[in-house]
Write a protein that holds these residues in place. Structure first.
Motif, PDB file in Angstrom:
ATOM      1  N   GLU A   1      -8.676 -45.811 -21.888  1.00 36.22           N
ATOM      2  CA  GLU A   1      -8.330 -45.675 -21.096  1.00 36.22           C
ATOM      3  C   GLU A   1      -7.499 -44.516 -21.070  1.00 36.22           C
ATOM      4  N   PHE A   2      -6.817 -43.160 -21.792  1.00 28.30           N
ATOM      5  CA  PHE A   2      -5.903 -41.924 -21.746  1.00 28.30           C
ATOM      6  C   PHE A   2      -6.440 -41.538 -22.731  1.00 28.30           C
ATOM      7  N   GLY A   3      -6.282 -40.443 -23.573  1.00 25.41           N
ATOM      8  CA  GLY A   3      -5.786 -39.662 -24.405  1.00 25.41           C
ATOM      9  C   GLY A   3      -4.428 -38.544 -24.134  1.00 25.41           C
ATOM     10  N   LEU A   4      -3.929 -38.731 -25.710  1.00 23.34           N
ATOM     11  CA  LEU A   4      -2.764 -38.111 -25.592  1.00 23.34           C
ATOM     12  C   LEU A   4      -2.896 -36.879 -26.562  1.00 23.34           C
ATOM     13  N   TYR A   5      -2.133 -35.633 -26.477  1.00 23.41           N
ATOM     14  CA  TYR A   5      -2.282 -34.420 -27.696  1.00 23.41           C
ATOM     15  C   TYR A   5      -0.618 -33.864 -27.395  1.00 23.41           C
ATOM     16  N   LYS A   6      -0.426 -33.335 -28.192  1.00 23.45           N
ATOM     17  CA  LYS A   6       0.658 -32.771 -28.529  1.00 23.45           C
ATOM     18  C   LYS A   6       0.626 -31.063 -28.953  1.00 23.45           C
TER      19      LYS A   6
ATOM     20  N   MET B   1     -10.393 -36.592 -14.258  1.00 23.60           N
ATOM     21  CA  MET B   1      -9.633 -36.707 -14.944  1.00 23.60           C
ATOM     22  C   MET B   1      -8.285 -36.626 -14.663  1.00 23.60           C
ATOM     23  N   SER B   2      -7.182 -37.282 -14.847  1.00 22.00           N
ATOM     24  CA  SER B   2      -5.645 -36.437 -13.822  1.00 22.00           C
ATOM     25  C   SER B   2      -5.029 -35.479 -15.403  1.00 22.00           C
ATOM     26  N   GLU B   3      -3.994 -34.281 -15.347  1.00 17.21           N
ATOM     27  CA  GLU B   3      -4.005 -33.904 -16.624  1.00 17.21           C
ATOM     28  C   GLU B   3      -2.105 -34.397 -16.213  1.00 17.21           C
ATOM     29  N   SER B   4      -1.522 -34.065 -17.398  1.00 24.13           N
ATOM     30  CA  SER B   4      -0.243 -34.360 -17.381  1.00 24.13           C
ATOM     31  C   SER B   4       0.987 -33.716 -18.838  1.00 24.13           C
ATOM     32  N   PHE B   5       1.967 -33.083 -18.019  1.00 22.09           N
ATOM     33  CA  PHE B   5       2.615 -31.987 -18.865  1.00 22.09           C
ATOM     34  C   PHE B   5       3.436 -32.197 -19.231  1.00 22.09           C
ATOM     35  N   TYR B   6       3.799 -32.708 -20.455  1.00 24.76           N
ATOM     36  CA  TYR B   6       5.453 -32.658 -20.826  1.00 24.76           C
ATOM     37  C   TYR B   6       6.066 -31.839 -21.303  1.00 24.76           C
ATOM     38  N   ILE B   7       7.140 -31.617 -21.191  1.00 27.74           N
ATOM     39  CA  ILE B   7       7.152 -30.343 -22.688  1.00 27.74           C
ATOM     40  C   ILE B   7       8.442 -30.216 -23.166  1.00 27.74           C
ATOM     41  N   LEU B   8       8.367 -30.410 -24.867  1.00 25.73           N
ATOM     42  CA  LEU B   8       9.057 -31.431 -25.410  1.00 25.73           C
ATOM     43  C   LEU B   8      10.231 -30.241 -25.863  1.00 25.73           C
ATOM     44  N   SER B   9       9.596 -28.834 -25.992  1.00 25.02           N
ATOM     45  CA  SER B   9      10.392 -27.436 -26.461  1.00 25.02           C
ATOM     46  C   SER B   9       9.777 -26.348 -26.077  1.00 25.02           C
ATOM     47  N   GLY B  10      10.972 -25.315 -25.765  1.00 27.41           N
ATOM     48  CA  GLY B  10      10.098 -23.668 -25.397  1.00 27.41           C
ATOM     49  C   GLY B  10       9.815 -23.871 -23.768  1.00 27.41           C
ATOM     50  N   GLU B  11       9.311 -22.935 -23.496  1.00 25.87           N
ATOM     51  CA  GLU B  11       9.005 -22.630 -21.941  1.00 25.87           C
ATOM     52  C   GLU B  11       7.342 -22.210 -21.831  1.00 25.87           C
TER      53      GLU B  11
ATOM     54  N   VAL C   1       5.260 -21.864 -11.721  1.00 27.26           N
ATOM     55  CA  VAL C   1       6.318 -22.246 -12.302  1.00 27.26           C
ATOM     56  C   VAL C   1       6.739 -22.648 -13.503  1.00 27.26           C
ATOM     57  N   LYS C   2       8.582 -22.090 -14.029  1.00 26.11           N
ATOM     58  CA  LYS C   2       8.824 -21.995 -15.372  1.00 26.11           C
ATOM     59  C   LYS C   2       9.078 -22.938 -15.526  1.00 26.11           C
ATOM     60  N   GLY C   3       8.312 -24.131 -16.402  1.00 25.75           N
ATOM     61  CA  GLY C   3       8.637 -24.837 -17.254  1.00 25.75           C
ATOM     62  C   GLY C   3       9.318 -25.017 -18.421  1.00 25.75           C
ATOM     63  N   ARG C   4      10.150 -25.829 -18.471  1.00 24.28           N
ATOM     64  CA  ARG C   4      11.716 -25.766 -18.931  1.00 24.28           C
ATOM     65  C   ARG C   4      11.672 -27.128 -20.257  1.00 24.28           C
ATOM     66  N   THR C   5      12.703 -27.257 -21.165  1.00 28.36           N
ATOM     67  CA  THR C   5      12.295 -28.598 -22.792  1.00 28.36           C
ATOM     68  C   THR C   5      13.075 -29.712 -21.374  1.00 28.36           C
ATOM     69  N   GLY C   6      12.195 -30.562 -20.939  1.00 26.18           N
ATOM     70  CA  GLY C   6      12.635 -31.986 -20.101  1.00 26.18           C
ATOM     71  C   GLY C   6      11.836 -31.964 -19.060  1.00 26.18           C
ATOM     72  N   ASP C   7      10.848 -30.843 -17.936  1.00 30.81           N
ATOM     73  CA  ASP C   7      10.353 -30.566 -17.140  1.00 30.81           C
ATOM     74  C   ASP C   7       8.668 -31.736 -17.153  1.00 30.81           C
ATOM     75  N   PHE C   8       8.270 -32.328 -16.370  1.00 34.40           N
ATOM     76  CA  PHE C   8       6.922 -32.786 -16.181  1.00 34.40           C
ATOM     77  C   PHE C   8       6.329 -31.885 -15.319  1.00 34.40           C
TER      78      PHE C   8
ATOM     79  N   MET D   1       6.221 -22.775 -28.259  1.00 36.61           N
ATOM     80  CA  MET D   1       7.077 -23.853 -27.267  1.00 36.61           C
ATOM     81  C   MET D   1       5.958 -25.461 -27.454  1.00 36.61           C
ATOM     82  N   SER D   2       6.162 -26.063 -27.207  1.00 35.91           N
ATOM     83  CA  SER D   2       5.693 -27.932 -27.520  1.00 35.91           C
ATOM     84  C   SER D   2       5.828 -28.627 -26.509  1.00 35.91           C
ATOM     85  N   MET D   3       3.842 -29.525 -26.680  1.00 42.26           N
ATOM     86  CA  MET D   3       4.426 -30.477 -25.083  1.00 42.26           C
ATOM     87  C   MET D   3       3.529 -31.305 -25.942  1.00 42.26           C
TER      88      MET D   3
END
Length: 175
Positions: free
Chosen positions: A53-58, A76-86, A96-103, A122-124
């Motif tokens: 169904e999906f793959g999720l990686y930290k 496949m599609s790919e999505s990024f969610y920034i947990l911490s950092g830039e 573009v610059k992604g920051r904590t909470g950006d998707f 950083m972590s995502m």
């Protein structure tokens, strides 16, 4: 807010009447599945564990970690969610610059890339849908990069990763 009466959900895949005990819990203190000087990757939900169904990686990237140059996926599609950092993200048009909470959501075929251009780690979360066996890719990409361009290109294509540099004689439009 009003909701339409004719909502459409996917067809049922579970046909029981009582539900099942089949959830999988992964404690936060579980060590990463893959570690290197450039960061670490935790396999939260794999193609195998989700039935494709999906793959999720930290993913945690060290300061100035290269990440992935501009590429796309055919399956496949790919999505990024920034947990911490830039994190710098290529959105198909520009970095573009992604920051904590950006998707960032990248549909199938969408050009994208990422890199940590900062002096901080950083972590995502990275989500692939549908799931694919990405673990071998994560575990061997550094080794394959050392082997040379043709072998690396075959490895990337085997893992549904089509890098612009592999098909444009090394000229990467996204820099």
């Amino acid at each position: 807010m009003s909701y339409p009466e004719d909502l459409t959900y996917p067809e049922p895949r579970y046909h029981g009447d009582k539900g099942e005990v089949n959830a999988v819990f992964r404690p936060a203190d579980t060590p990463p599945d893959l570690s290197s000087p450039g960061g670490s990757t935790s396999y939260l939900a794999t193609n195998d564990s989700t039935g494709g169904e999906f793959g999720l990686y930290k993913v945690e990237l060290a300061a100035r970690a290269a990440g992935a140059k501009v590429h796309f996926h055919k399956a496949m599609s790919e999505s990024f969610y920034i947990l911490s950092g830039e994190l710098e993200l290529y959105n198909g048009e520009k970095w573009v610059k992604g920051r904590t909470g950006d998707f960032l959501y990248v549909p199938v075929g969408g050009l994208h890339g990422f890199r940590n251009a900062t002096d901080e780690p950083m972590s995502m979360l990275m989500l692939f849908s549908p799931g694919a066996p990405r673990e071998e890719y994560f575990e061997r990409v550094a080794e394959m990069s050392q082997r040379g361009s043709e072998e690396l290109k075959r490895f990337r294509v085997r893992h549904d990763s089509y890098f612009v540099e592999d098909f444009d004689n090394g000229a990467e439009q996204a820099g």
